[in-house]
Design a protein around this motif. Structure first.
Motif, PDB file in Angstrom:
ATOM      1  N   TYR A   1       4.785   5.277  -4.360  1.00 30.45           N
ATOM      2  CA  TYR A   1       4.735   5.518  -5.036  1.00 30.45           C
ATOM      3  C   TYR A   1       5.511   5.734  -6.414  1.00 30.45           C
ATOM      4  O   TYR A   1       5.440   3.862  -7.360  1.00 30.45           O
ATOM      5  CB  TYR A   1       3.502   5.572  -6.340  1.00 30.45           C
ATOM      6  CG  TYR A   1       2.927   5.278  -7.413  1.00 30.45           C
ATOM      7  CD1 TYR A   1       2.039   4.103  -7.088  1.00 30.45           C
ATOM      8  CD2 TYR A   1       3.332   5.069  -8.470  1.00 30.45           C
ATOM      9  CE1 TYR A   1       1.164   3.469  -8.085  1.00 30.45           C
ATOM     10  CE2 TYR A   1       2.451   4.584  -9.738  1.00 30.45           C
ATOM     11  CZ  TYR A   1       1.375   3.849  -9.575  1.00 30.45           C
ATOM     12  OH  TYR A   1       0.725   2.852 -10.932  1.00 30.45           O
TER      13      TYR A   1
ATOM     14  N   TYR B   1      -7.005   4.584  -4.396  1.00 32.31           N
ATOM     15  CA  TYR B   1      -7.162   2.708  -4.716  1.00 32.31           C
ATOM     16  C   TYR B   1      -5.283   2.624  -5.297  1.00 32.31           C
ATOM     17  O   TYR B   1      -5.783   2.359  -6.216  1.00 32.31           O
ATOM     18  CB  TYR B   1      -7.598   2.566  -5.907  1.00 32.31           C
ATOM     19  CG  TYR B   1      -9.275   2.992  -5.787  1.00 32.31           C
ATOM     20  CD1 TYR B   1     -10.062   2.304  -5.342  1.00 32.31           C
ATOM     21  CD2 TYR B   1      -9.670   4.829  -5.910  1.00 32.31           C
ATOM     22  CE1 TYR B   1     -11.453   2.705  -4.444  1.00 32.31           C
ATOM     23  CE2 TYR B   1     -11.498   4.953  -5.347  1.00 32.31           C
ATOM     24  CZ  TYR B   1     -12.257   4.554  -5.116  1.00 32.31           C
ATOM     25  OH  TYR B   1     -13.894   4.312  -4.728  1.00 32.31           O
ATOM     26  N   ASN B   2      -4.919   3.104  -3.990  1.00 35.62           N
ATOM     27  CA  ASN B   2      -3.764   2.492  -4.644  1.00 35.62           C
ATOM     28  C   ASN B   2      -2.571   2.911  -5.666  1.00 35.62           C
ATOM     29  O   ASN B   2      -1.756   2.441  -6.321  1.00 35.62           O
ATOM     30  CB  ASN B   2      -3.144   1.259  -4.131  1.00 35.62           C
ATOM     31  CG  ASN B   2      -1.535   1.003  -3.475  1.00 35.62           C
ATOM     32  OD1 ASN B   2      -0.992   2.039  -2.879  1.00 35.62           O
ATOM     33  ND2 ASN B   2      -1.666  -0.239  -3.316  1.00 35.62           N
TER      34      ASN B   2
ATOM     35  N   GLU C   1       0.355  -1.107  -0.039  1.00 36.62           N
ATOM     36  CA  GLU C   1       0.127   0.187   0.211  1.00 36.62           C
ATOM     37  C   GLU C   1       0.933   1.573  -0.095  1.00 36.62           C
ATOM     38  O   GLU C   1       1.672   1.181   0.156  1.00 36.62           O
ATOM     39  CB  GLU C   1      -1.170   0.007   1.197  1.00 36.62           C
ATOM     40  CG  GLU C   1      -1.783   1.488   1.494  1.00 36.62           C
ATOM     41  CD  GLU C   1      -2.668   1.153   2.367  1.00 36.62           C
ATOM     42  OE1 GLU C   1      -3.321   2.022   3.143  1.00 36.62           O
ATOM     43  OE2 GLU C   1      -3.095  -0.198   2.829  1.00 36.62           O
TER      44      GLU C   1
ATOM     45  N   LYS D   1       1.449   5.403   0.116  1.00 33.79           N
ATOM     46  CA  LYS D   1       1.120   6.214   0.871  1.00 33.79           C
ATOM     47  C   LYS D   1       0.800   8.067   0.246  1.00 33.79           C
ATOM     48  O   LYS D   1       0.330   8.614   1.209  1.00 33.79           O
ATOM     49  CB  LYS D   1       2.146   6.081   2.713  1.00 33.79           C
ATOM     50  CG  LYS D   1       1.805   5.184   3.394  1.00 33.79           C
ATOM     51  CD  LYS D   1       0.734   5.610   4.743  1.00 33.79           C
ATOM     52  CE  LYS D   1       0.448   3.665   5.425  1.00 33.79           C
ATOM     53  NZ  LYS D   1      -0.404   3.170   5.188  1.00 33.79           N
TER      54      LYS D   1
END
Length: 118
Positions: free
Chosen positions: A10, A42-43, A3, A5
């Motif tokens: 990302y 949604y990640n 996941e 944050k």
């Protein structure tokens, strides 16, 4: 996938060949939407104006994606076609070595923000 944050998380987790393009997309969207909040939904990294995410980007196995309002994609359909891009209902995917033109990313992000309900 872990996941995420933040946008930085990302991009750091993306495969190395995609990172420069993801940074470019992030910068262009931030330039187009200076008052937007950078969020993870949604990640996936996105830019929220009010309560609506109006633009986002992602990396996949072989391509990158840029996502925005369907109205923005319709408004810039001719420009997308001229750039050799084929949008879906919600975005455009492309290989990182053949990115969306800078001005088109900015125009799409701004059009998406205009289309968002207030």
């Amino acid at each position: 996938m872990t996941e995420m944050k933040t946008h930085d998380d990302y991009i750091a987790a993306a495969p190395e060949p995609f990172r420069a393009e993801l940074e470019r997309l992030r910068g262009l969207i931030a330039k187009a939407l200076p008052d937007a909040e950078q969020v993870i939904m949604y990640n996936m990294p996105g830019f929220r104006v009010g309560s609506k995410v109006v633009a986002s980007y992602a990396a996949f196995a072989k391509q990158c994606g840029f996502y925005c309002a369907a109205e923005a994609l319709s408004e810039y359909a001719d420009e997308l076609k001229a750039a050799g891009l084929k949008p879906s209902k919600t975005g455009v995917t492309f290989p990182p070595m053949r990115p969306i033109p800078e001005t088109l990313v900015i125009d799409l992000a701004q059009a998406s923000a205009r289309a968002a309900p207030r």
